[in-house]
Every structure is written in structure tokens, then in C-alpha cells.
Design an enzyme around this catalytic site. Sequence first.
Site, mmCIF file in Angstrom:
data_model
loop_
_atom_site.group_PDB
_atom_site.id
_atom_site.type_symbol
_atom_site.label_atom_id
_atom_site.label_comp_id
_atom_site.label_asym_id
_atom_site.label_seq_id
_atom_site.Cartn_x
_atom_site.Cartn_y
_atom_site.Cartn_z
ATOM 1 N N ALA A 69 0.760 -1.264 -0.197
ATOM 2 C CA ALA A 69 0.239 0.040 -0.076
ATOM 3 C C ALA A 69 0.933 1.268 0.050
ATOM 4 O O ALA A 69 2.090 1.205 0.190
ATOM 5 C CB ALA A 69 -0.850 0.215 1.197
ATOM 6 N N GLY A 108 -0.938 -5.545 -0.660
ATOM 7 C CA GLY A 108 -1.759 -5.374 -1.929
ATOM 8 C C GLY A 108 -1.227 -5.903 -3.183
ATOM 9 O O GLY A 108 -2.086 -6.101 -4.292
ATOM 10 N N GLU A 111 -1.921 -9.471 -3.358
ATOM 11 C CA GLU A 111 -3.391 -9.638 -3.709
ATOM 12 C C GLU A 111 -3.779 -9.283 -5.075
ATOM 13 O O GLU A 111 -4.663 -9.852 -5.482
ATOM 14 C CB GLU A 111 -4.124 -8.877 -2.670
ATOM 15 C CG GLU A 111 -4.137 -9.382 -1.144
ATOM 16 C CD GLU A 111 -4.701 -8.328 -0.015
ATOM 17 O OE1 GLU A 111 -5.648 -8.830 0.537
ATOM 18 O OE2 GLU A 111 -4.198 -7.147 0.075
ATOM 19 N N GLU A 131 0.957 -7.939 6.251
ATOM 20 C CA GLU A 131 -0.095 -6.964 6.775
ATOM 21 C C GLU A 131 -0.211 -7.247 8.461
ATOM 22 O O GLU A 131 -0.442 -6.174 9.183
ATOM 23 C CB GLU A 131 -1.473 -7.098 6.449
ATOM 24 C CG GLU A 131 -1.612 -6.496 4.852
ATOM 25 C CD GLU A 131 -1.468 -7.335 3.993
ATOM 26 O OE1 GLU A 131 -1.624 -6.868 2.499
ATOM 27 O OE2 GLU A 131 -0.807 -8.474 4.123
#
Length: 699
Positions: A69, A108, A111, A131
Site C-alpha cells: 500500500a 496489496g 493480492e 499486513e
Amino acid sequence: MAESNSTSEAVSYGYEGDVALICIDNPPVNATGIAVREGLVKAVEAINADAKAKAIALYCAGRTFIAGADIREFGKPPKAPSLTEVLDVLEASAIPTVSIMHGTTLGGGYETALATHARVAMKGAKFGLPEVLLGIIPGAGGTQRLPRLSGIPFALDIAVSGRHAKVEEGLEKGAIDRVVEPGEPRDIAVAMGKEIIAGTLPTRRTADIQAKADDAAVAATLDMVTKKNPHLINLAECVKAIGASTLPLAEGLKKEREHFMVCMNSPQRAGLIHAFFGERAVSNIPEAKGETRNLQKIGVIGGGTMGSGIATSCLMAGYDVTLVEVKQDALDRGVATITKNLDGAVSRGKMKADKRDAALAKLSPALEMEALADVDLVIEAVFEKMEIKKDIFGKLNTICKPGAILASNTSYLDINAIAACTDRPQDVLGLHFFSPAHVMRLLEIVQGEKTAPDVLATGFHLAKNLGKVGVLAQVCDGFIGNRILGHYGKVISYLVLDGASPQQVDDALESFGMAMGPHKVGDLAGLDIGYMTRQRRKEEGLPPGERYGGDIADRISEREGHGRKTGKGYYLYETGSPVPNPAVADIIDEVRAEKGITPKDFTEQDIIDRYMTAFIAEAARVVEDGTAKRPVDVDMVFLFGYGFPRHRGGPLHYADTIGAKELVRRIEAYAQEDANYWKVPPLLRKMAEDGTTFADLNS
């Protein structure tokens, strides 16, 4: 053809025959900021609307695929589209998609790769879902899509540990579809797109895969994290979210969101985020950013535990090191310790054997300080006696070349007094390492009255090269960490004098989250260190009205031993695991009787409250008088040097969760027992009156 259609400042797309190419270019690590999210949605939708391509390949410019992120968005109101919404669009693409992973594909970023229809990675790359290290869990489908590809056990391993895995391991587990030789990401993207079209690279939507239930793995992992890390609720929430991956994807994503929000609203998430940013903030000061001096050859005086650890750290960073001792046997022990340290780094996978050999080749043992004539920096790490240090610096003044930096590893003593023994005080500073120096990440960089700006900046440069967290401190007895420790250490002594047992204190503070109770820490560090410090202060004279609390510790050190290195102290170590030393209880009873103390009962919360209130009070004074620049500097000292629980963010971040008014109330209540020790710092009283926090002072 080159990508020419920009959908945002960070994303562009174009075509190479039947292959559509989407390029993310958002330096330095292609984080999933708003420009990336908006651009990806527009690119995928535009390519599908064009209907010209038969495959879409997603790749990144620069040194890495998406590495997580955008930290600039942390703490700010979220902007649409969210990453979850972006990945829904990506997965729903009618044209098959593939991610080309290189560098580190994290959070992310991974992901995103999971939402494409295939994942191709270059050899040597790494991936992960870290995370949990920020107090949250993967929140854009990581807990739902990964188990569908790899199975629940591997997903639990990756997401709960937060570790970075090699893509070769991911290939074996099904988390990566293919591993290829390194090359230009765009070239590989074109090749993989063509393979999708040819049918040689299979694609599939993770939403269409049914995760195989594994209740045993989920239950075992949940039990493990609950027992091992009871303070970290996000680990349990992560396990529960992965357990929901057997549901249809939409339902699983809803469950993931619920568990994610539990973490987002927790104090531990705030503490871990504070720690994350604090680690970066401590070096974001003018003193760390100026011109630096040349630094390649480093001298270390003292081959004991601390000196050999410092030398090890410098060797691992690629510096040439000259190690000086006064006797051959001590020098031999120092070299042997350094060799053992480096061997340990090899066995832990921290360095390769050839790198170890190269590091040892840079080590030059010596018995004379004249061997330091050409070093750029010398770090003195000898016995904590001012007379010895003054003598050494007087000699270094004549031996070392002009411009060489002279540093002391002292943990308490006056850097200005040491510098005054030279005619180059501008070249002198404190570099206070923490033991074991090749492992512990904190480095207190102590600024003397006359320390030159480039010397100070070089200290921060060294910290960065050694992989350490450098924190600026001003001169006082104990600097930041040991000064505060010296104060709250007294309340630990008072608690034992007044009725608690050492084990009870240790148990209470370990339940708070400390890795080890203070008496176990004392045994590990060596009780002789604290003993010498107390004797020095007794010789100098205690402050008027101070209650001396060191009688018990003094007698343990004099009669029983110095802790682990002698086999006994507060605890016995004959069986390996520490067992309370029964002789300590007799010493405690003896001292209480001499002082006329009637022991009283303390609850676990009583111990925690007194300990942390004393801790915070002195930390506030350290900020107030400028020994520490900001509260965050205090927090990072204790997170990286003293084992303060990271999820609590540090003592002054934790103080804000209590509130200044409550802290003032506690101190005033405790002052009825000992008004000399329990005094409200003016800064804390002012904060209570005007409603401000320590966080306000960080800006």
C-alpha cells in the site's frame, strides 16, 4: 509497440499484437495509491471495451512489482475505488489476465496478482502478505484467494507469519503458476500473454476454485497464536478469516472485511502503525541529513561481548575492522567470538559462507592502539570507567589521523568529559550500541557540546549501513534509554521492597507484553553492571531525600552471583530454564526487616500501573529537557533497544492511551507514599490542563 494510453499518472496501457499490456509506474515501489487504483480500473475496462486483445499482461516498471500500500495514505480518509473494488474488476475481466512479478510482491501487490488469472514470477523474487506486522490482516482478498490456490495450511503460514517467501516455494505450493528467468518485465509480459493465447499458460479465476476445508489446521494455528501472542488479536482474526475461505468468494470477502475492521479499530493496530512510521521518523531530522565523512576503515577497542558484537556488525556491513585488545588471550577470545557470530549469521541464513569468509578477511586483530592510525572511525568499547576511557581518548588524540571520528560506546558516561581529553572535541560523539550489538537494532547517537555536524551525520549514516535504528540523544547520565531505565528501575526495586516478589513483577510485566521481565533481563545482562552503576552513584552521593532501593540487588550480586553468566542471580539456571532462586526470598526478608517494612499486597494491575507511570514520568522529563528531540524518539529507543512491546507503540504512545489527566492523578496519589520519587513533570501537567498529547509534540 510502446504503451501510449495513460489512464492515470501511474498507469498506462497499449498493445503488442493480440496482447494488451498494462504498465504500472509509481516509483519507488509501485505502491497501490489512488493513481494506481484508478488507472488499473480504467485500463482494464478500456481494454475489455476495445475487445482487440486476447490476453492482458500486467507488469511494473522499476525494481519491483507492487510492493504494498501507499504509506502516504495511512491514516487518511479512504478514496474510491478501494483496492478490493479494483481487484473485483480485474478478476471479472472477460479477457484472461496474468501478473508478471519481480522484486518483492507484497501485501496489496500480491493480492493484485491473486486477482489476475495467472501469476508468473522471475527467479529470485519474493512475495508475501505482511499486513499482520502492522496490526491488521490482508484486506483485499488475500485471506480468501490464496487458500483457493495453495490450500489453507500454506495460506495460514504466509499470512499469519507475515514472512517474505521465495517464489520458488510459491510455485511448489500453487501460489505462483510459473517461475521464469529474470528479464525485462515488458518482454516477459508479452511472452506470457502469447502463451495464454496459445493455451500453454493456463488461466483461471480464483473465485471459481473451491478451497479445501482444513479445520484441523485452522484450529491448531488459532490455538498457537492465542497462546504465543495473546496480545496480538489480529493474528487470531487472520486465522478466522482464512477459515472462511471455504465460503463462496463474495461471502468470504465479507467475512474478511469484518475481521479486518476488528483489527483496524484496535489499539494494537495504532501502536504498530506508530512503530512503523516512528522507525522512519527518527532519522528524518536535519542532523541526520548533512554532509558525512568518509567511512571505510573502522577501529574497535575492546574484544569483549560488546566490542566483538560491534566489530561483527561492522564486518557484516562490509567495513574493514581493526580490533584492538591489550592481551593476546583477550584478543583471541574476541576473534573467536566474532567468528562464532558470523558463523551464526550463516546458519540463520543471514549471510552466505563466502560472504562470511570475505568479512573475516577484513578483520585485523592488533595489540597496540597504533594500529588505529589510519582508521576513519574508532569505537571504544571497554570497561565503563571514566578514568579508563579518558586515558584511551587521550592516546587516540595523538594516534588517529586528522578527521578521524572518535566514538565511545559508553552507556552512561559524559561524552563532553571524554571529548575534553582530546584537542579535537568536534570529532567526538557517543555511539551507544545495545547487546548483542550485531543483533540489537538500536543505536543511540549521542551529540556532545562540540560534536561537528558532519560527525553527527556520519553517525546516522553508519546506523543506516549497519541496518540499525539511529536515535539522536543529548548528553546526560544514561542518555535516553538508560536514564529512563534508571528511574523506572527504582520503582521495580520499591515494589519488591514493599511486598511484591521478583517473579510476581516479572510475570505482571510479561503479561503486559514485555518479552522478558526486568529481573530476568538483569540476570541476562549481568547483575554486576547495575551493581557498578549503583556503587558509582553512591560514591557520588544520592540526591537529597532519595529512598535507596538497591539493597536487595546489591546483596544478590555480592552473595549469589551476577545472573546467567554465573549460573544464578534472581533465578537459578542450572536446568536451563530460569527457576526462582530461593536465597533471594531470604535476602528480601532480611532487607525488609532491617528497614522496618511491613509487606503489602500488589495486584498484577498495580504493578503494571506503577511501573508504566514511573516510566512515562521520566520519559516526559527527557522530552521536556531536550535529551530526546521528540516523544517518538523515546518510543523507538524502547521498542528497538529494551524489548518494549511493539504493539503498544512505545511508552509515550501508550501514555496517550491512558491520558495525561489520569497519569497526573496516579502520580499525585502515589506521592502520598513517597513525595520525593513521585513528582508530576511540568510537561505532563500542562498536557493535562490543555488536553494535548505526546503525539501532538511529534509534529
